[in-house]
Design an enzyme around this catalytic site. Structure first.
Site, mmCIF file in Angstrom:
data_model
loop_
_atom_site.group_PDB
_atom_site.id
_atom_site.type_symbol
_atom_site.label_atom_id
_atom_site.label_comp_id
_atom_site.label_asym_id
_atom_site.label_seq_id
_atom_site.Cartn_x
_atom_site.Cartn_y
_atom_site.Cartn_z
ATOM 1 N N ASP A 211 -2.844 -18.121 2.679
ATOM 2 C CA ASP A 211 -3.462 -19.025 1.579
ATOM 3 C C ASP A 211 -3.674 -20.329 2.609
ATOM 4 O O ASP A 211 -5.207 -20.123 2.520
ATOM 5 C CB ASP A 211 -2.783 -19.441 0.547
ATOM 6 C CG ASP A 211 -1.243 -19.985 0.629
ATOM 7 O OD1 ASP A 211 -0.738 -20.443 1.518
ATOM 8 O OD2 ASP A 211 -1.190 -21.508 -0.160
ATOM 9 N N TYR B 78 1.366 -0.868 -0.540
ATOM 10 C CA TYR B 78 0.662 0.444 0.247
ATOM 11 C C TYR B 78 0.923 1.162 0.059
ATOM 12 O O TYR B 78 0.232 2.499 -0.870
ATOM 13 C CB TYR B 78 -0.599 0.353 1.124
ATOM 14 C CG TYR B 78 -2.115 -0.717 1.193
ATOM 15 C CD1 TYR B 78 -2.020 -1.809 0.838
ATOM 16 C CD2 TYR B 78 -3.073 -0.437 0.384
ATOM 17 C CE1 TYR B 78 -3.947 -2.798 0.856
ATOM 18 C CE2 TYR B 78 -4.410 -0.763 0.862
ATOM 19 C CZ TYR B 78 -4.417 -1.917 0.519
ATOM 20 O OH TYR B 78 -5.757 -3.055 0.788
ATOM 21 N N ASP C 201 -12.185 -9.118 4.866
ATOM 22 C CA ASP C 201 -13.306 -9.164 3.925
ATOM 23 C C ASP C 201 -13.851 -10.880 4.304
ATOM 24 O O ASP C 201 -15.088 -10.862 3.984
ATOM 25 C CB ASP C 201 -13.390 -8.751 1.982
ATOM 26 C CG ASP C 201 -13.884 -7.966 2.495
ATOM 27 O OD1 ASP C 201 -13.631 -6.731 2.980
ATOM 28 O OD2 ASP C 201 -13.648 -7.378 0.997
ATOM 29 N N LYS D 263 3.618 -15.085 4.214
ATOM 30 C CA LYS D 263 3.727 -15.570 2.885
ATOM 31 C C LYS D 263 5.274 -15.820 3.018
ATOM 32 O O LYS D 263 5.528 -15.918 1.792
ATOM 33 C CB LYS D 263 2.810 -15.379 1.245
ATOM 34 C CG LYS D 263 2.661 -16.507 0.556
ATOM 35 C CD LYS D 263 2.266 -17.382 0.646
ATOM 36 C CE LYS D 263 2.550 -18.437 -0.641
ATOM 37 N NZ LYS D 263 1.005 -19.224 -0.660
ATOM 38 N N ASP E 32 -6.367 -6.810 4.432
ATOM 39 C CA ASP E 32 -7.248 -5.858 3.445
ATOM 40 C C ASP E 32 -7.996 -7.469 3.094
ATOM 41 O O ASP E 32 -9.310 -7.647 3.372
ATOM 42 C CB ASP E 32 -7.113 -5.674 2.921
ATOM 43 C CG ASP E 32 -7.914 -4.882 1.713
ATOM 44 O OD1 ASP E 32 -9.120 -4.267 2.250
ATOM 45 O OD2 ASP E 32 -7.941 -5.185 0.799
HETATM 46 C C1 IPM Z 1 -10.546 -1.452 3.305
HETATM 47 C C2 IPM Z 1 -10.668 -0.824 2.331
HETATM 48 C C3 IPM Z 1 -9.506 -0.061 1.610
HETATM 49 C C4 IPM Z 1 -8.668 -0.873 1.971
HETATM 50 C C5 IPM Z 1 -9.626 1.062 0.349
HETATM 51 C C6 IPM Z 1 -10.936 0.950 0.086
HETATM 52 C C7 IPM Z 1 -8.672 1.427 -0.031
HETATM 53 O O1 IPM Z 1 -10.444 -2.230 1.023
HETATM 54 O O2 IPM Z 1 -10.615 -0.298 4.559
HETATM 55 O O3 IPM Z 1 -10.049 -2.566 3.722
HETATM 56 O O4 IPM Z 1 -8.037 -1.560 0.756
HETATM 57 O O5 IPM Z 1 -7.772 0.105 2.994
HETATM 58 MN MN MN Z 2 -10.193 -4.306 2.057
#
Ligand code: IPM
Ligand code: MN
Length: 344
Positions: free
Chosen positions: A219, A137, A247, A187, A243
Site C-alpha cells: 500500500d 494466481y 498497472d 504486505k 499485477d
Molecule cells: C497481466 C494481465 C493478466 C494477469 C490477466 C489477463 C490474466 O492482467 O498480464 O497483467 O492478471 O496477469
Molecule cells: Mn494485469
C-alpha cells in the site's frame, strides 16, 4: 561460404481484440531490425484466442502446446473477449503458458519516457520483477455449496521457498547489473505467513549476493510510486501485487499502451513469452486507434532475451524518438513513424 545469419523460431499468437493489430506492427519492425543486424525470425502463426475457442471449443490443445515448447520465443498480442466467460482464456491459455513453461519471472520495466506528459515524477525509472507462477494466481481454491446461502469461495496464495528464491535471485542479479538496490514489496504486516517467507528469503539472497535490500508494504509502495518513485530501482514482488503495481506504473508513464512485459524463463531451458501489458481492448479493436508501442517494446525485450541487444536498443530508441516528436495518433501512424525512425 554463406554469411552466418542467426535465426530464431518465434510463435506469433496475435490473440484477441487489438492483439493482431499491434503485434503486426512489432513483427514488421523486428524483421527490419533483423536485416540490419544479421538475423532472421521464422514466425509461426498460432491462431489461438476467443475466435478459435468459439469455433472449436479449444483453448490450448496439447499438440499446439508441445509445438510452442520447441520455439525460441513466443510473442503474444492479448487474450480475452466479452464473448467468452472470464477466466477461460486467461487461465486456460495465458496462465497455462506462464505456469507450464515455468516462466517464473514477469519482467515489467517502467520509465518516464521523453515527450510523454508526466502524470508522475520524472524520476520514475524502475523495473518490476513480478513472481509469475505462484501466489494467489496458482489456482488453489474452489467453490462449495454454489448458489446456496452457505456458498463458500476460497482462493489460496501458494508460496514455495524454491519459487520465491529463484525469483528474488533473478531480481537481485538485475539490481547488481543496474548498480542499484533491490526493494521487496509485500504486505508482511498482514500476510504474516507468505510475507515471512518472502522477507526471510529476500534477506538471505540479498546478503549472499551483496545487494542492498529495502522493504516496502504494497500500500505504501503505491503511494511512493506516485509521490517519490525515485526511491525504487528494482522491485521484486508477488504475483498479484506485481499485477496491480505495474498497472499503476503504466498509468504514470503514458498509459498501458506504452507498457511492455517479458514472461521469462531466465535459465533459458525453454522459450520465454513476450506480451504488452495491455489487454485485448475490444472497445477499440478494428478502429485503427490501438497504440502498438507496448507490443514493440515487448518485442524489444524479446530481442534482448534472444541475445540481439543492439536490435532491441534500436526499437526502444525508436519508440522514444517517436514519443519525443509528439507521438502518433493511430496504429498506422505509429507504424510509419517507427519504421522511419529505425531506417534512419
Ligand atoms: C497481466 C494481465 C493478466 C494477469 C490477466 C489477463 C490474466 O492482467 O498480464 O497483467 O492478471 O496477469
Ligand atoms: Mn494485469
Amino acid at each position: 561460404m554463406e554469411a552466418d545469419v542467426r535465426s530464431y523460431v518465434v510463435a506469433h499468437l496475435p490473440g484477441d481484440g487489438i492483439g493482431p493489430e499491434v503485434t503486426a506492427v512489432a513483427r514488421e519492425l523486428v524483421d527490419q531490425a533483423g536485416k540490419r543486424h544479421g538475423f532472421t525470425v521464422d514466425w509461426r502463426h498460432c491462431p489461438l484466442g476467443s475466435d478459435h475457442y468459439l469455433r472449436t471449443g479449444e483453448v490450448l490443445p496439447d499438440d499446439v502446446f508441445n509445438d510452442l515448447r520447441k520455439t525460441d520465443a513466443i510473442f503474444l498480442g492479448a487474450v480475452g473477449s466479452p464473448s467468452v466467460p472470464p477466466g477461460v482464456l486467461e487461465r486456460g491459455l495465458l496462465l497455462r503458458l506462464r505456469f507450464e513453461l515455468d516462466l517464473y519471472v514477469n519482467l515489467r520495466p517502467a520509465r518516464q519516457r521523453p515527450g510523454v506528459a508526466a502524470a508522475g515524477d520524472e524520476n520514475l525509472d524502475f523495473v518490476v520483477v513480478r513472481e509469475n507462477t505462484e501466489g494467489i494466481y496458482a489456482g488453489a481454491g474452489g467453490i462449495a455449496h454454489r448458489g446456496t446461502p452457505f456458498e463458500i469461495a476460497t482462493e489460496e496464495s501458494l508460496n514455495t521457498r524454491a519459487g520465491v528464491e529463484r525469483c528474488v535471485r533473478y531480481a537481485a542479479g538485475l539490481a547488481k547489473k543496474r548498480g542499484s538496490k533491490l526493494t521487496l514489496v509485500h504486505k508482511t504486516n498482514v500476510l504474516v505467513n507468505a510475507g515471512s517467507l518472502w522477507k526471510r528469503v529476500a534477506d538471505e539472497v540479498a546478503t549472499s549476493q551483496g545487494v542492498s535490500l529495502d522493504y516496502c508494504h504494497v500500500d505504501a509502495a503505491c503511494l511512493y510510486i506516485v509521490s517519490d518513485p525515485g526511491r525504487f530501482d528494482v522491485i521484486v514482488t508477488d504475483n498479484l501485487f506485481g499485477d496491480i503495481i505495474t498497472d499503476l506504473a503504466a498509468a504514470l508513464t503514458g498509459g498501458l499502451g506504452l507498457s511492455a512485459s517479458g514472461n521469462l524463463n531466465p535459465d533459458k531451458t525453454g522459450p520465454s513469452m513476450f506480451e504488452p501489458v495491455h489487454g485485448s481492448a475490444p472497445d477499440i479493436a478494428g478502429t485503427g486507434k490501438a497504440n502498438p508501442a507496448g507490443a514493440v517494446l515487448s518485442a524489444a525485450l524479446m530481442l534482448d532475451h534472444l541475445g540481439e541487444a543492439a536490435a532491441a536498443a534500436e526499437l526502444e530508441a525508436a519508440v522514444d524518438a517517436v514519443l519525443a516528436a509528439g507521438g502518433a495518433g493511430s496504429t498506422e501512424g505509429w507504424s510509419r513513424a517507427l519504421a522511419a525512425e529505425v531506417a534512419r
